[in-house]
Scaffold this motif. Structure first.
Motif, PDB file in Angstrom:
ATOM      1  N   SER A 169       0.963  -1.221   0.109  1.00 31.92           N
ATOM      2  CA  SER A 169       0.089   0.073   0.045  1.00 31.92           C
ATOM      3  C   SER A 169       0.720   1.122  -0.012  1.00 31.92           C
ATOM      4  O   SER A 169       0.654   2.201  -0.782  1.00 31.92           O
ATOM      5  CB  SER A 169      -1.015  -0.026   1.101  1.00 31.92           C
ATOM      6  OG  SER A 169      -1.858  -1.186   1.162  1.00 31.92           O
ATOM      7  N   VAL A 186       2.316   1.800  -3.586  1.00 31.99           N
ATOM      8  CA  VAL A 186       1.787   2.170  -4.559  1.00 31.99           C
ATOM      9  C   VAL A 186       1.796   3.532  -4.614  1.00 31.99           C
ATOM     10  O   VAL A 186       1.664   4.326  -5.851  1.00 31.99           O
ATOM     11  CB  VAL A 186      -0.003   1.686  -4.459  1.00 31.99           C
ATOM     12  CG1 VAL A 186      -0.970   2.505  -5.065  1.00 31.99           C
ATOM     13  CG2 VAL A 186      -0.067   0.359  -4.604  1.00 31.99           C
ATOM     14  N   GLY A 187       1.681   4.199  -3.518  1.00 30.90           N
ATOM     15  CA  GLY A 187       1.860   5.808  -3.536  1.00 30.90           C
ATOM     16  C   GLY A 187       3.068   6.445  -4.225  1.00 30.90           C
ATOM     17  O   GLY A 187       3.035   7.571  -4.554  1.00 30.90           O
ATOM     18  N   TYR A 220       4.280   5.014  -7.163  1.00 28.50           N
ATOM     19  CA  TYR A 220       4.244   4.744  -8.502  1.00 28.50           C
ATOM     20  C   TYR A 220       2.928   5.403  -9.075  1.00 28.50           C
ATOM     21  O   TYR A 220       2.060   4.672  -8.826  1.00 28.50           O
ATOM     22  CB  TYR A 220       4.269   3.116  -8.875  1.00 28.50           C
ATOM     23  CG  TYR A 220       5.684   2.499  -8.363  1.00 28.50           C
ATOM     24  CD1 TYR A 220       6.463   2.229  -9.253  1.00 28.50           C
ATOM     25  CD2 TYR A 220       5.957   2.123  -7.107  1.00 28.50           C
ATOM     26  CE1 TYR A 220       7.907   1.786  -9.063  1.00 28.50           C
ATOM     27  CE2 TYR A 220       7.069   1.537  -6.672  1.00 28.50           C
ATOM     28  CZ  TYR A 220       8.140   1.168  -7.551  1.00 28.50           C
ATOM     29  OH  TYR A 220       9.107   0.652  -7.443  1.00 28.50           O
ATOM     30  N   PRO A 221       3.032   6.354  -9.812  1.00 18.59           N
ATOM     31  CA  PRO A 221       1.657   7.106 -10.401  1.00 18.59           C
ATOM     32  C   PRO A 221       1.084   6.029 -11.232  1.00 18.59           C
ATOM     33  O   PRO A 221      -0.068   6.365 -11.473  1.00 18.59           O
ATOM     34  CB  PRO A 221       2.305   8.145 -11.026  1.00 18.59           C
ATOM     35  CG  PRO A 221       3.546   8.506 -10.679  1.00 18.59           C
ATOM     36  CD  PRO A 221       4.313   7.175 -10.066  1.00 18.59           C
ATOM     37  N   GLN A 222       1.766   5.294 -11.907  1.00 20.52           N
ATOM     38  CA  GLN A 222       1.299   4.319 -12.652  1.00 20.52           C
ATOM     39  C   GLN A 222       0.297   3.293 -12.212  1.00 20.52           C
ATOM     40  O   GLN A 222      -0.693   2.605 -12.821  1.00 20.52           O
ATOM     41  CB  GLN A 222       2.169   3.584 -13.654  1.00 20.52           C
ATOM     42  CG  GLN A 222       3.205   4.196 -14.260  1.00 20.52           C
ATOM     43  CD  GLN A 222       4.343   4.587 -13.543  1.00 20.52           C
ATOM     44  OE1 GLN A 222       4.328   4.630 -12.080  1.00 20.52           O
ATOM     45  NE2 GLN A 222       5.665   4.526 -14.046  1.00 20.52           N
ATOM     46  N   LEU A 223       0.452   2.988 -10.980  1.00 21.92           N
ATOM     47  CA  LEU A 223      -0.427   1.833 -10.262  1.00 21.92           C
ATOM     48  C   LEU A 223      -1.341   2.424  -9.215  1.00 21.92           C
ATOM     49  O   LEU A 223      -0.915   3.466  -8.619  1.00 21.92           O
ATOM     50  CB  LEU A 223       0.793   1.126  -9.602  1.00 21.92           C
ATOM     51  CG  LEU A 223       1.869   0.413 -10.512  1.00 21.92           C
ATOM     52  CD1 LEU A 223       2.958  -0.259  -9.564  1.00 21.92           C
ATOM     53  CD2 LEU A 223       1.327  -0.521 -11.623  1.00 21.92           C
ATOM     54  N   THR A 224      -2.339   1.562  -8.843  1.00 27.85           N
ATOM     55  CA  THR A 224      -3.357   2.002  -7.828  1.00 27.85           C
ATOM     56  C   THR A 224      -3.425   0.837  -7.220  1.00 27.85           C
ATOM     57  O   THR A 224      -2.980  -0.586  -7.332  1.00 27.85           O
ATOM     58  CB  THR A 224      -4.730   2.343  -8.562  1.00 27.85           C
ATOM     59  OG1 THR A 224      -5.081   1.023  -9.004  1.00 27.85           O
ATOM     60  CG2 THR A 224      -4.819   3.328  -9.744  1.00 27.85           C
ATOM     61  N   PHE A 225      -4.153   1.021  -5.794  1.00 29.91           N
ATOM     62  CA  PHE A 225      -4.301   0.021  -4.836  1.00 29.91           C
ATOM     63  C   PHE A 225      -4.860  -1.281  -5.416  1.00 29.91           C
ATOM     64  O   PHE A 225      -4.767  -2.395  -5.317  1.00 29.91           O
ATOM     65  CB  PHE A 225      -5.319   0.620  -3.805  1.00 29.91           C
ATOM     66  CG  PHE A 225      -5.538  -0.325  -2.698  1.00 29.91           C
ATOM     67  CD1 PHE A 225      -4.629  -0.578  -1.491  1.00 29.91           C
ATOM     68  CD2 PHE A 225      -6.585  -1.263  -2.609  1.00 29.91           C
ATOM     69  CE1 PHE A 225      -5.037  -1.192  -0.452  1.00 29.91           C
ATOM     70  CE2 PHE A 225      -6.852  -2.181  -1.772  1.00 29.91           C
ATOM     71  CZ  PHE A 225      -6.108  -2.220  -0.558  1.00 29.91           C
ATOM     72  N   ASP A 226      -5.945  -0.972  -6.353  1.00 26.20           N
ATOM     73  CA  ASP A 226      -6.662  -2.213  -7.157  1.00 26.20           C
ATOM     74  C   ASP A 226      -5.918  -2.752  -7.995  1.00 26.20           C
ATOM     75  O   ASP A 226      -6.293  -3.806  -8.195  1.00 26.20           O
ATOM     76  CB  ASP A 226      -7.914  -1.600  -7.577  1.00 26.20           C
ATOM     77  CG  ASP A 226      -9.015  -0.906  -6.663  1.00 26.20           C
ATOM     78  OD1 ASP A 226      -8.894  -1.386  -5.610  1.00 26.20           O
ATOM     79  OD2 ASP A 226      -9.690   0.222  -7.339  1.00 26.20           O
ATOM     80  N   ASP A 227      -4.545  -2.403  -8.271  1.00 24.09           N
ATOM     81  CA  ASP A 227      -3.735  -3.124  -9.049  1.00 24.09           C
ATOM     82  C   ASP A 227      -3.125  -4.343  -8.371  1.00 24.09           C
ATOM     83  O   ASP A 227      -2.502  -5.255  -8.880  1.00 24.09           O
ATOM     84  CB  ASP A 227      -2.758  -2.287 -10.038  1.00 24.09           C
ATOM     85  CG  ASP A 227      -3.550  -1.488 -10.868  1.00 24.09           C
ATOM     86  OD1 ASP A 227      -4.486  -1.830 -11.490  1.00 24.09           O
ATOM     87  OD2 ASP A 227      -2.853  -0.289 -11.131  1.00 24.09           O
ATOM     88  N   THR A 228      -3.069  -3.986  -7.214  1.00 24.71           N
ATOM     89  CA  THR A 228      -2.401  -5.136  -6.401  1.00 24.71           C
ATOM     90  C   THR A 228      -3.404  -6.160  -5.643  1.00 24.71           C
ATOM     91  O   THR A 228      -4.430  -5.776  -5.526  1.00 24.71           O
ATOM     92  CB  THR A 228      -1.754  -4.476  -4.952  1.00 24.71           C
ATOM     93  OG1 THR A 228      -2.461  -3.680  -4.348  1.00 24.71           O
ATOM     94  CG2 THR A 228      -0.772  -3.414  -5.356  1.00 24.71           C
TER      95      THR A 228
END
Ligand SMILES: Cc1cc2nc3c(=O)[nH]c(=O)nc-3n(C[C@H](O)[C@H](O)[C@H](O)COP(=O)(O)OP(=O)(O)OC[C@H]3O[C@@H](n4cnc5c(N)ncnc54)[C@H](O)[C@@H]3O)c2cc1C
Length: 212
Positions: free
Chosen positions: A183, A186-187, A189-197
């Protein structure tokens, strides 16, 4: 002087040697502790090491630093002939040799169970040693780096999926610590969000943490 041999310098072995140093009078017994590792690993901190909440070095205790009167031997015990009271010690370099003892304390610990689950023994990382805890952290962090350069899809999903096998105390703790690490990553990496993990806990029984 009677000879006491301690097999393993983990939690039980290290404390046995440490307490014997405090309780034995001078010349009362000769204590030797054998472990292939030069340190005791405080395993309850391994989930925190895996997540980087504490440093790896803070979860180990160097044998030679803390045991002053114990003979510390960095090697494996590969055979115990208890009828003859002789153990075979195999050092990392050189030939195995025999060691006669009067009392033996066997505290060689446990190994991660892999059960007959296909792929586990080959691909999973256990959580018994400091090296394994560090490897888990390295894997998760380098997976984030790789995932950041991939488009959404199965390859990226695979890199951002964490599967913990076993819902015992250690499994739940490492699950929570890794979720927390992911969590916070994620903060960054602008390309990734919480829902991607994706986090999955796999437990065969109908409940978790039977210990508590
Ligand atoms: C992730 C995790 C979290 C945990 N959390 C908790 C907790 O919160 N509370 C709690 O009470 N317990 C906890 N435990 C359990 C606790 O850590 C173990 O019960 C404890 O470490 C067992 O001590 P031990 O000395 O028997 O084995 P270990 O500490 O594993 O030590 C065994 C030692 O033997 C050595 N050895 C192995 N083979 C040989 C050989 N052939 N010759 C010589 N030496 C050998 C090994 O190198 C090792 O140093 C946790 C365990 C894990 C893995």
């Amino acid at each position: 002087m009677p000879k006491i041999l301690i097999v393993g310098g983990g939690y039980a072995g290290f404390y046995t040697a440490w307490k014997l140093e405090k309780q034995l009078r001078k010349g009362e017994a000769d204590v030797t502790m054998v472990d292939p590792l030069p340190y005791m690993t405080y395993q309850p901190f391994l989930p925190e090491v895996a997540a980087g909440s504490i440093e790896a070095r803070h979860s180990v205790v160097a044998h030679r630093r803390h045991l002053k009167r114990t003979h510390v031997v960095t090697a494996k015990v590969t055979k115990i002939d208890h009828a003859g009271k002789v153990a075979t010690i195999t050092p990392p370099e050189g030939e195995p040799y025999e060691f006669a003892y009067d009392q033996i304390v066997v505290t060689a610990g446990a190994v991660s169970r892999t059960f007959p689950i296909p792929g586990i023994a080959d691909n999973a990382i256990g959580l018994k040693t400091i090296e394994e805890a560090v490897a888990i952290r390295d894997r998760l962090m380098s997976n984030f780096d790789k995932a950041a350069s991939l488009p959404a899809g199965p390859a990226r999903d695979r890199l951002l999926s964490v599967v913990v096998v076993g819902g015992g105390f250690a499994g739940i703790e490492v699950f929570a610590e890794l979720r927390s690490l992911a969590s916070s990553l994620v903060g960054k990496y602008p390309q990734l969000t919480f829902d991607d993990t994706h986090f999955h806990l796999i437990e065969a029984m109908g409940r978790i943490m039977p210990e508590v």
